[in-house]
Design an enzyme around this catalytic site. Structure first.
Site, PDB file in Angstrom:
ATOM      1  N   PHE A 171      33.855 -20.407 -32.864  1.00  0.00           N
ATOM      2  CA  PHE A 171      33.835 -19.382 -31.809  1.00  0.00           C
ATOM      3  C   PHE A 171      32.501 -19.321 -31.080  1.00  0.00           C
ATOM      4  O   PHE A 171      32.433 -18.867 -29.957  1.00  0.00           O
ATOM      5  CB  PHE A 171      34.155 -18.011 -32.436  1.00  0.00           C
ATOM      6  CG  PHE A 171      32.979 -17.379 -33.134  1.00  0.00           C
ATOM      7  CD1 PHE A 171      32.045 -16.642 -32.419  1.00  0.00           C
ATOM      8  CD2 PHE A 171      32.777 -17.538 -34.510  1.00  0.00           C
ATOM      9  CE1 PHE A 171      30.944 -16.078 -33.051  1.00  0.00           C
ATOM     10  CE2 PHE A 171      31.688 -16.974 -35.142  1.00  0.00           C
ATOM     11  CZ  PHE A 171      30.768 -16.248 -34.402  1.00  0.00           C
ATOM     12  N   LYS A 195      41.879 -27.897 -31.234  1.00  0.00           N
ATOM     13  CA  LYS A 195      42.222 -26.562 -31.710  1.00  0.00           C
ATOM     14  C   LYS A 195      40.971 -25.699 -31.585  1.00  0.00           C
ATOM     15  O   LYS A 195      40.094 -25.720 -32.428  1.00  0.00           O
ATOM     16  CB  LYS A 195      42.706 -26.552 -33.164  1.00  0.00           C
ATOM     17  CG  LYS A 195      43.356 -25.217 -33.488  1.00  0.00           C
ATOM     18  CD  LYS A 195      43.255 -24.798 -34.930  1.00  0.00           C
ATOM     19  CE  LYS A 195      41.973 -24.095 -35.293  1.00  0.00           C
ATOM     20  NZ  LYS A 195      41.749 -22.781 -34.658  1.00  0.00           N
ATOM     21  N   GLU A 198      40.402 -19.357 -32.507  1.00  0.00           N
ATOM     22  CA  GLU A 198      41.403 -18.378 -32.088  1.00  0.00           C
ATOM     23  C   GLU A 198      40.722 -17.101 -31.589  1.00  0.00           C
ATOM     24  O   GLU A 198      41.372 -16.218 -31.042  1.00  0.00           O
ATOM     25  CB  GLU A 198      42.373 -18.083 -33.243  1.00  0.00           C
ATOM     26  CG  GLU A 198      41.791 -17.317 -34.432  1.00  0.00           C
ATOM     27  CD  GLU A 198      40.925 -18.198 -35.358  1.00  0.00           C
ATOM     28  OE1 GLU A 198      40.765 -19.401 -35.047  1.00  0.00           O
ATOM     29  OE2 GLU A 198      40.416 -17.657 -36.361  1.00  0.00           O
ATOM     30  N   CYS A 303      24.309 -21.732 -35.036  1.00  0.00           N
ATOM     31  CA  CYS A 303      23.954 -22.421 -36.279  1.00  0.00           C
ATOM     32  C   CYS A 303      22.530 -22.923 -36.191  1.00  0.00           C
ATOM     33  O   CYS A 303      21.928 -23.265 -37.193  1.00  0.00           O
ATOM     34  CB  CYS A 303      24.867 -23.587 -36.568  1.00  0.00           C
ATOM     35  SG  CYS A 303      26.552 -23.240 -36.202  1.00  0.00           S
ATOM     36  N   GLU A 403      23.759 -17.775 -44.815  1.00  0.00           N
ATOM     37  CA  GLU A 403      23.580 -17.851 -43.371  1.00  0.00           C
ATOM     38  C   GLU A 403      24.022 -16.508 -42.803  1.00  0.00           C
ATOM     39  O   GLU A 403      25.151 -16.088 -43.025  1.00  0.00           O
ATOM     40  CB  GLU A 403      24.448 -18.980 -42.821  1.00  0.00           C
ATOM     41  CG  GLU A 403      24.279 -19.200 -41.339  1.00  0.00           C
ATOM     42  CD  GLU A 403      25.026 -20.443 -40.835  1.00  0.00           C
ATOM     43  OE1 GLU A 403      25.959 -20.898 -41.508  1.00  0.00           O
ATOM     44  OE2 GLU A 403      24.644 -20.931 -39.759  1.00  0.00           O
TER      45      GLU A 403
HETATM   46  C1  LIG Z   1      23.879 -26.780 -36.921  1.00  0.00           C
HETATM   47  O1  LIG Z   1      23.816 -26.065 -35.720  1.00  0.00           O
HETATM   48  C2  LIG Z   1      24.721 -26.421 -34.700  1.00  0.00           C
HETATM   49  C3  LIG Z   1      24.407 -25.753 -33.395  1.00  0.00           C
HETATM   50  O2  LIG Z   1      24.407 -24.380 -33.464  1.00  0.00           O
HETATM   51  C4  LIG Z   1      26.096 -26.175 -35.202  1.00  0.00           C
HETATM   52  O3  LIG Z   1      27.045 -26.436 -34.211  1.00  0.00           O
HETATM   53  C5  LIG Z   1      26.314 -27.007 -36.419  1.00  0.00           C
HETATM   54  O4  LIG Z   1      27.551 -26.738 -36.977  1.00  0.00           O
HETATM   55  C6  LIG Z   1      25.254 -26.810 -37.495  1.00  0.00           C
HETATM   56  N1  LIG Z   1      25.409 -27.810 -38.529  1.00  0.00           N
HETATM   57  C7  LIG Z   1      24.933 -29.080 -38.481  1.00  0.00           C
HETATM   58  C8  LIG Z   1      25.502 -30.155 -39.257  1.00  0.00           C
HETATM   59  O5  LIG Z   1      24.041 -29.451 -37.853  1.00  0.00           O
END
Ligand SMILES: *[C@@H]1O[C@H](CO)[C@@H](O)[C@H](O)[C@H]1NC(C)=O
Ligand SMILES: *[C@@H]1O[C@H](CO)[C@@H](O)[C@H](O)[C@H]1NC(C)=O
Ligand SMILES: *[C@@H]1O[C@H](CO)[C@@H](O)[C@H](O)[C@H]1NC(C)=O
Ligand SMILES: *[C@@H]1O[C@H](CO)[C@@H](O)[C@H](O)[C@H]1NC(C)=O
Length: 521
Positions: A171, A195, A198, A303, A403
């Site tokens: 998302f 996909k 959602e 992330c 996280e």
């Molecule tokens: C690290 O951060 C990215 C960007 O936010 C994210 O899309 C990704 O799932 C994360 N994991 C990896 C393997 O880098």
């Protein structure tokens, strides 16, 4: 669209629910047409700033998902025969169309996901750069050739499409991540079933309209919606050759295991815990501004958010300064121009973050700025959490181990650079890390000793542009080939090598079959 934004920002929740209606349904996208699902399982799509239902997302039926794969299979037969130039030109057109509609795409993201409009534009732009990268497919898909590898013998390699591929996206970057996937898969000659999440599939549907306008033929890219059932369908379907996934750890490990058990190629980007190391010799103002932006931008739902600040030695004197900067951030709905932090995606996400803040207090950390009780006037029902700073964080604490995915910065203090490196290398994740320093020798020591896939030096969010690949490592990635860059196209292609032998001498009448394994000279 803009008028709808205006409507939402002024009306009360009760009346706007009536005005918008909750009957609007998100369609499947099959053979370049929106298709109404016949399912009886629907998921509410909400605006995170108000929690009112703005549409309903279908959980596609088995037959519908099967139809999407059949359509991809049919399209593959002719799409793989198109020339590289044709596919590349389609991507050129697609990139121009995305640029044309940038604002509209961004507004859709802000409504469904909640982040601010400039941040939503960034989401689209970073995806657009992968489309631009796909425009150099003719170079990226070059094979290799070696004439005379043995006497009268040449070998060359070809990069060929693999067939029907699938993309499962999260998302938090609803435009960027689909754009990491389908342009590269398609330009390599594959077809793809997507996909999207959602929780905010709208922008992905808009991208499908643009792909059609750009000339992508029917069935080359299809969209299904759903949750667990659709993920398992993709993992199990024998016609799908490869899966690209970005999202949570739990889903990522499941998809990797189930997909590879079924013989599929899988690339899986998962969770993260990104540390920023602040050296006492860093440029103070720039560093604190970058840190604030990287910790609280997108309400921490990245992330690559920099969620853990490691202050080394004397730099700890700056903690009150970052507190001041965080206090000044404006929490409000994403579509107002001066908003810094929008709402989180859902009440569940908000509750999770609040739980982690509570756990920090219970486990003995100091919450020096607490956004738990944040209320935005006029939007009391929204999933807002204010900027939060936790100091005295220890590696054993829950808020350090998990996280957080919210606007929460954890602060750890250490005495030396090596202590900081040790701390980071002991963390299971290896997505990104950054160091702030004005000393090149310190930066080089950090780069050499740190065991993380993406390193920033005075760059808080070191996500590389698509000439390179996204190289999260350790607990953040499973699979063999990273996303985009050269590795991205390697993921979506298979190598074929051709070895040819044209004897220079005509066969003499005395020549006999040679049964020993050829030694080739
Ligand atoms: C690290 O951060 C990215 C960007 O936010 C994210 O899309 C990704 O799932 C994360 N994991 C990896 C393997 O880098
Ligand atoms: C694509 O090319 C292959 C090999 O040249 C051929 O067998 C196949 O029929 C072609 N497919 C279409 C739909 O033209
Ligand atoms: C390969 O070797 C032959 C001699 O065996 C030579 O005539 C020819 O030029 C070579 N080709 C290349 C491309 O090097
Ligand atoms: C976002 O885009 C989708 C697909 O075009 C559309 O159905 C939806 O109404 C849009 N959402 C908003 C909030 O404008």
């Amino acid at each position: 669209m803009l008028s709808r934004l205006a409507v939402l920002s002024t009306r009360s929740i009760a009346t706007s629910r009536v005005a918008l209606g909750s009957q609007e349904t998100v369609k499947l996208w099959i053979d370049n047409k929106p298709v109404e699902s016949k399912t009886n399982k629907w998921i509410d799509l909400t605006n995170p700033a108000t929690n009112e239902v703005i549409a309903r997302v279908p959980q596609a039926t088995q037959q519908e998902m099967q139809a999407a794969v059949e359509s991809c299979k049919r399209a593959f037969h002719s799409w793989k025969n198109t020339s590289i130039l044709t596919r590349q030109q389609t991507m050129f057109t697609l990139q121009a169309l995305i640029r044309r509609d940038l604002k509209k795409l961004a507004e859709n993201i802000t409504m469904e996901l909640g982040k601010t409009l400039p941040d939503s534009e960034g989401d689209v732009i970073r995806g657009l750069q992968v489309v631009e990268h796909a425009c150099s497919a003719a170079t990226l898909l070059l094979g290799e050739t070696m004439p005379n590898i043995s006497k009268d013998m040449d070998t060359y390699s070809l990069r060929l499409p693999i067939g029907v591929t699938a993309g499962i996206t999260p998302f938090n970057f609803p435009a960027m991540i689909p754009l990491w996937m389908f342009p590269l898969s398609l330009v390599a000659g594959n077809t793809m079933v997507l996909k999207p999440s959602e929780q905010d599939p709208g922008v992905c549907m808009m991208l499908m309209e643009l792909a059609k306008e750009a000339g992508v033929p029917d069935g080359v890219v299809n969209v299904v919606h759903g949750t667990h059932d659709s993920v398992n369908f993709i993992c199990d379907n024998p016609d799908i050759q490869a899966i690209s996934f970005v999202g949570s750890d739990q889903a990522g490990k499941h998809i990797y295991t189930r997909g590879s058990k079924n013989g599929k190629r899988v690339q899986s980007n998962m969770g993260a815990k990104n540390h920023g190391v602040i050296m006492p010799d860093a440029n103070k103002e720039t560093t604190l501004n970058q840190l604030t932006a990287a910790a609280f931008g997108a309400a921490g739902q990245r992330c690559m958010a920099l969620t853990t600040a490691v202050f080394v030695g004397e730099s700890r004197k700056w903690i009150p300064d970052i507190l001041e900067k965080a206090k000044k951030l404006r929490v409000d709905v994403g579509w107002k121009p001066d908003t810094d932090i929008g709402p989180l995606i859902s009440p569940a996400a908000k509750n999770r973050v609040l739980g982690l803040i509570k756990s920090a207090k219970k486990e003995g950390a100091n919450v020096i700025l607490d956004g738990s009780n944040c209320v935005v006037k006029g939007f009391e029902n929204g999933n807002f959490v204010g900027p939060t700073i936790i100091t005295g964080v220890k590696p054993s604490m829950t808020c350090y181990k998990e996280e957080i995915f919210g606007p929460v910065l954890c602060i750890v203090e250490v005495e030396t650079l090596d202590e900081a490196i040790d701390l980071i290398n002991r963390n299971p994740y290896g997505n990104g890390t950054a160091i702030f320093t004005t000393n090149g020798i310190t930066a080089r020591r950090f780069t050499n000793l740190i065991d993380v896939g993406q390193v920033g030096i005075n760059v808080p969010i070191p996500v590389p542009l698509p000439t390179f690949s996204f190289t999260g490592s350790r607990g953040s990635f499973i699979g063999d080939q990273n996303f985009y860059g050269k590795a991205g196209l390697n993921f979506y292609t298979q190598l074929k090598t051709v070895t040819q032998f044209w004897r220079s001498e005509d066969a003499s009448p005395e020549a006999k079959p040679q049964l020993a394994f050829p030694q080739l000279k």
